[in-house]
Motif scaffolding. Structure first.
Motif, PDB file in Angstrom:
ATOM      1  N   GLU A   1       6.178  -2.994  -4.642  1.00 54.78           N
ATOM      2  CA  GLU A   1       5.728  -2.018  -5.251  1.00 54.78           C
ATOM      3  C   GLU A   1       4.913  -1.593  -6.391  1.00 54.78           C
ATOM      4  O   GLU A   1       4.500  -0.506  -6.515  1.00 54.78           O
ATOM      5  CB  GLU A   1       7.333  -1.795  -6.728  1.00 54.78           C
ATOM      6  N   ARG A   2       4.507  -2.495  -6.280  1.00 54.42           N
ATOM      7  CA  ARG A   2       2.810  -3.110  -7.407  1.00 54.42           C
ATOM      8  C   ARG A   2       1.869  -2.367  -6.140  1.00 54.42           C
ATOM      9  O   ARG A   2       0.763  -1.450  -6.323  1.00 54.42           O
ATOM     10  CB  ARG A   2       2.277  -4.206  -7.452  1.00 54.42           C
ATOM     11  N   VAL A   3       1.933  -2.495  -5.377  1.00 53.37           N
ATOM     12  CA  VAL A   3       0.854  -2.475  -4.233  1.00 53.37           C
ATOM     13  C   VAL A   3       1.081  -0.690  -3.660  1.00 53.37           C
ATOM     14  O   VAL A   3       0.473  -0.534  -3.484  1.00 53.37           O
ATOM     15  CB  VAL A   3       0.455  -3.536  -2.785  1.00 53.37           C
ATOM     16  N   ARG A   4       2.362  -0.596  -3.282  1.00 52.50           N
ATOM     17  CA  ARG A   4       2.527   1.174  -3.054  1.00 52.50           C
ATOM     18  C   ARG A   4       1.966   1.963  -4.461  1.00 52.50           C
ATOM     19  O   ARG A   4       1.566   3.151  -3.808  1.00 52.50           O
ATOM     20  CB  ARG A   4       4.014   1.337  -3.382  1.00 52.50           C
ATOM     21  N   ARG A   5       2.237   1.373  -5.482  1.00 52.52           N
ATOM     22  CA  ARG A   5       2.031   2.279  -7.036  1.00 52.52           C
ATOM     23  C   ARG A   5       0.006   2.472  -6.971  1.00 52.52           C
ATOM     24  O   ARG A   5      -0.671   3.117  -6.809  1.00 52.52           O
ATOM     25  CB  ARG A   5       2.613   1.780  -8.083  1.00 52.52           C
ATOM     26  N   ALA A   6      -0.726   0.942  -6.439  1.00 45.71           N
ATOM     27  CA  ALA A   6      -1.589   1.129  -6.491  1.00 45.71           C
ATOM     28  C   ALA A   6      -2.478   1.566  -5.086  1.00 45.71           C
ATOM     29  O   ALA A   6      -3.546   2.494  -5.113  1.00 45.71           O
ATOM     30  CB  ALA A   6      -2.366  -0.834  -5.709  1.00 45.71           C
ATOM     31  N   ALA A   7      -1.818   1.892  -4.108  1.00 46.25           N
ATOM     32  CA  ALA A   7      -2.232   2.664  -2.594  1.00 46.25           C
ATOM     33  C   ALA A   7      -1.837   4.447  -3.981  1.00 46.25           C
ATOM     34  O   ALA A   7      -2.874   4.769  -2.794  1.00 46.25           O
ATOM     35  CB  ALA A   7      -1.316   2.587  -1.695  1.00 46.25           C
ATOM     36  N   ALA A   8      -1.371   4.539  -4.307  1.00 46.44           N
ATOM     37  CA  ALA A   8      -1.077   5.756  -4.790  1.00 46.44           C
ATOM     38  C   ALA A   8      -2.038   6.169  -5.277  1.00 46.44           C
ATOM     39  O   ALA A   8      -2.491   7.245  -5.734  1.00 46.44           O
ATOM     40  CB  ALA A   8       0.474   6.290  -5.361  1.00 46.44           C
ATOM     41  N   ALA A   9      -2.928   5.918  -6.254  1.00 45.05           N
ATOM     42  CA  ALA A   9      -4.114   5.117  -7.239  1.00 45.05           C
ATOM     43  C   ALA A   9      -5.194   5.618  -7.204  1.00 45.05           C
ATOM     44  O   ALA A   9      -5.851   6.085  -7.410  1.00 45.05           O
ATOM     45  CB  ALA A   9      -3.839   4.444  -8.309  1.00 45.05           C
ATOM     46  N   CYS A  10      -5.031   5.170  -5.363  1.00 41.38           N
ATOM     47  CA  CYS A  10      -7.002   5.224  -4.800  1.00 41.38           C
ATOM     48  C   CYS A  10      -7.003   5.993  -4.726  1.00 41.38           C
ATOM     49  O   CYS A  10      -6.628   7.586  -4.813  1.00 41.38           O
ATOM     50  CB  CYS A  10      -6.616   4.209  -3.716  1.00 41.38           C
ATOM     51  N   PRO A  11      -8.660   6.548  -5.268  1.00 42.31           N
ATOM     52  CA  PRO A  11      -8.696   8.278  -5.672  1.00 42.31           C
ATOM     53  C   PRO A  11      -9.179   8.396  -3.866  1.00 42.31           C
ATOM     54  O   PRO A  11      -9.230   9.600  -3.985  1.00 42.31           O
ATOM     55  CB  PRO A  11     -10.008   8.044  -7.079  1.00 42.31           C
ATOM     56  N   VAL A  12      -9.779   7.587  -3.821  1.00 45.52           N
ATOM     57  CA  VAL A  12     -10.259   7.538  -1.843  1.00 45.52           C
ATOM     58  C   VAL A  12      -9.311   7.945  -0.708  1.00 45.52           C
ATOM     59  O   VAL A  12      -9.166   7.494  -0.190  1.00 45.52           O
ATOM     60  CB  VAL A  12     -11.438   7.441  -1.482  1.00 45.52           C
ATOM     61  N   GLN A  13      -7.939   6.972  -1.273  1.00 46.44           N
ATOM     62  CA  GLN A  13      -6.607   6.696  -0.678  1.00 46.44           C
ATOM     63  C   GLN A  13      -7.615   5.890   0.747  1.00 46.44           C
ATOM     64  O   GLN A  13      -6.942   5.744   2.171  1.00 46.44           O
ATOM     65  CB  GLN A  13      -6.260   7.836   0.766  1.00 46.44           C
ATOM     66  N   ALA A  14      -7.971   4.673   0.586  1.00 43.97           N
ATOM     67  CA  ALA A  14      -8.351   3.614   1.159  1.00 43.97           C
ATOM     68  C   ALA A  14      -7.196   2.931   1.853  1.00 43.97           C
ATOM     69  O   ALA A  14      -7.685   1.547   2.267  1.00 43.97           O
ATOM     70  CB  ALA A  14     -10.281   2.990   0.593  1.00 43.97           C
ATOM     71  N   ILE A  15      -6.441   2.286   0.892  1.00 45.56           N
ATOM     72  CA  ILE A  15      -5.508   1.995   1.012  1.00 45.56           C
ATOM     73  C   ILE A  15      -3.770   2.220   1.916  1.00 45.56           C
ATOM     74  O   ILE A  15      -3.261   3.135   1.581  1.00 45.56           O
ATOM     75  CB  ILE A  15      -4.623   1.143  -0.426  1.00 45.56           C
ATOM     76  N   LEU A  16      -4.146   1.576   3.285  1.00 48.27           N
ATOM     77  CA  LEU A  16      -2.564   2.044   3.664  1.00 48.27           C
ATOM     78  C   LEU A  16      -1.616   0.237   3.516  1.00 48.27           C
ATOM     79  O   LEU A  16      -2.153  -0.300   4.033  1.00 48.27           O
ATOM     80  CB  LEU A  16      -3.749   1.490   5.136  1.00 48.27           C
ATOM     81  N   VAL A  17      -0.171   0.743   3.666  1.00 43.36           N
ATOM     82  CA  VAL A  17       0.143  -0.072   3.152  1.00 43.36           C
ATOM     83  C   VAL A  17       1.680   0.103   4.060  1.00 43.36           C
ATOM     84  O   VAL A  17       1.853   1.468   4.905  1.00 43.36           O
ATOM     85  CB  VAL A  17       1.283   0.488   1.949  1.00 43.36           C
ATOM     86  N   GLY A  18       2.397  -1.187   4.710  1.00 41.78           N
ATOM     87  CA  GLY A  18       3.411  -0.703   5.642  1.00 41.78           C
ATOM     88  C   GLY A  18       2.907   0.090   6.590  1.00 41.78           C
ATOM     89  O   GLY A  18       2.103  -0.431   7.767  1.00 41.78           O
ATOM     90  N   GLU A  19       3.582   1.081   7.621  1.00 38.68           N
ATOM     91  CA  GLU A  19       3.515   1.119   9.457  1.00 38.68           C
ATOM     92  C   GLU A  19       2.297   1.728   8.831  1.00 38.68           C
ATOM     93  O   GLU A  19       1.647   1.983   9.757  1.00 38.68           O
ATOM     94  CB  GLU A  19       5.375   2.093   9.011  1.00 38.68           C
ATOM     95  N   GLU A  20       1.386   2.336   7.927  1.00 34.61           N
ATOM     96  CA  GLU A  20       0.729   3.314   7.874  1.00 34.61           C
ATOM     97  C   GLU A  20      -0.315   2.264   7.984  1.00 34.61           C
ATOM     98  O   GLU A  20      -1.396   2.390   9.019  1.00 34.61           O
ATOM     99  CB  GLU A  20       0.591   4.181   6.956  1.00 34.61           C
ATOM    100  N   ALA A  21      -0.514   0.848   7.249  1.00 38.84           N
ATOM    101  CA  ALA A  21      -1.083   0.017   7.815  1.00 38.84           C
ATOM    102  C   ALA A  21      -1.297  -0.963   8.987  1.00 38.84           C
ATOM    103  O   ALA A  21      -1.994  -1.092  10.181  1.00 38.84           O
ATOM    104  CB  ALA A  21      -0.519  -1.284   6.915  1.00 38.84           C
ATOM    105  N   ALA A  22      -0.245  -0.781   9.892  1.00 41.34           N
ATOM    106  CA  ALA A  22      -0.572  -1.351  10.907  1.00 41.34           C
ATOM    107  C   ALA A  22      -0.582  -0.204  12.343  1.00 41.34           C
ATOM    108  O   ALA A  22      -1.506  -0.471  12.909  1.00 41.34           O
ATOM    109  CB  ALA A  22       1.205  -1.242  11.593  1.00 41.34           C
ATOM    110  N   ALA A  23      -0.752   1.502  11.803  1.00 43.05           N
ATOM    111  CA  ALA A  23      -1.015   1.928  13.237  1.00 43.05           C
ATOM    112  C   ALA A  23      -3.157   2.081  12.060  1.00 43.05           C
ATOM    113  O   ALA A  23      -3.852   2.318  13.138  1.00 43.05           O
ATOM    114  CB  ALA A  23      -0.606   3.463  11.878  1.00 43.05           C
TER     115      ALA A  23
END
Length: 69
Positions: free
Chosen positions: A44-66
């Motif tokens: 949950e913390r990682v998902r919040r961190a990804a959502a807060a990234c101003p440049v959307q540089a963080i991919l989590v889960g299936e997005e990360a694999a792609a």
């Protein structure tokens, strides 16, 4: 669960390091270090961190694999 950070896109705003310090940390003033495997208790913390990234540089889960391809 996996996480990938596009280090070319990352601008060092460090929102992720504030929201999930166990997963993301700054090395120096601009270099980001991160753990690619998310422990169950940090998802949950990682998902919040990804959502807060101003440049959307963080991919989590299936997005990360792609994004890693």
């Amino acid at each position: 669960m996996n996480v990938v950070v596009d280090l070319n896109r990352c601008q060092g705003y460090a929102q992720c390091a504030f929201l999930a310090p166990e997963m993301f940390m700054l090395h120096g003033e601009e270099s980001l270090l991160y753990h690619p495997v998310v422990p169950d208790g940090q998802l949950e913390r990682v998902r919040r961190a990804a959502a807060a990234c101003p440049v959307q540089a963080i991919l989590v889960g299936e997005e990360a694999a792609a994004g890693a391809r």
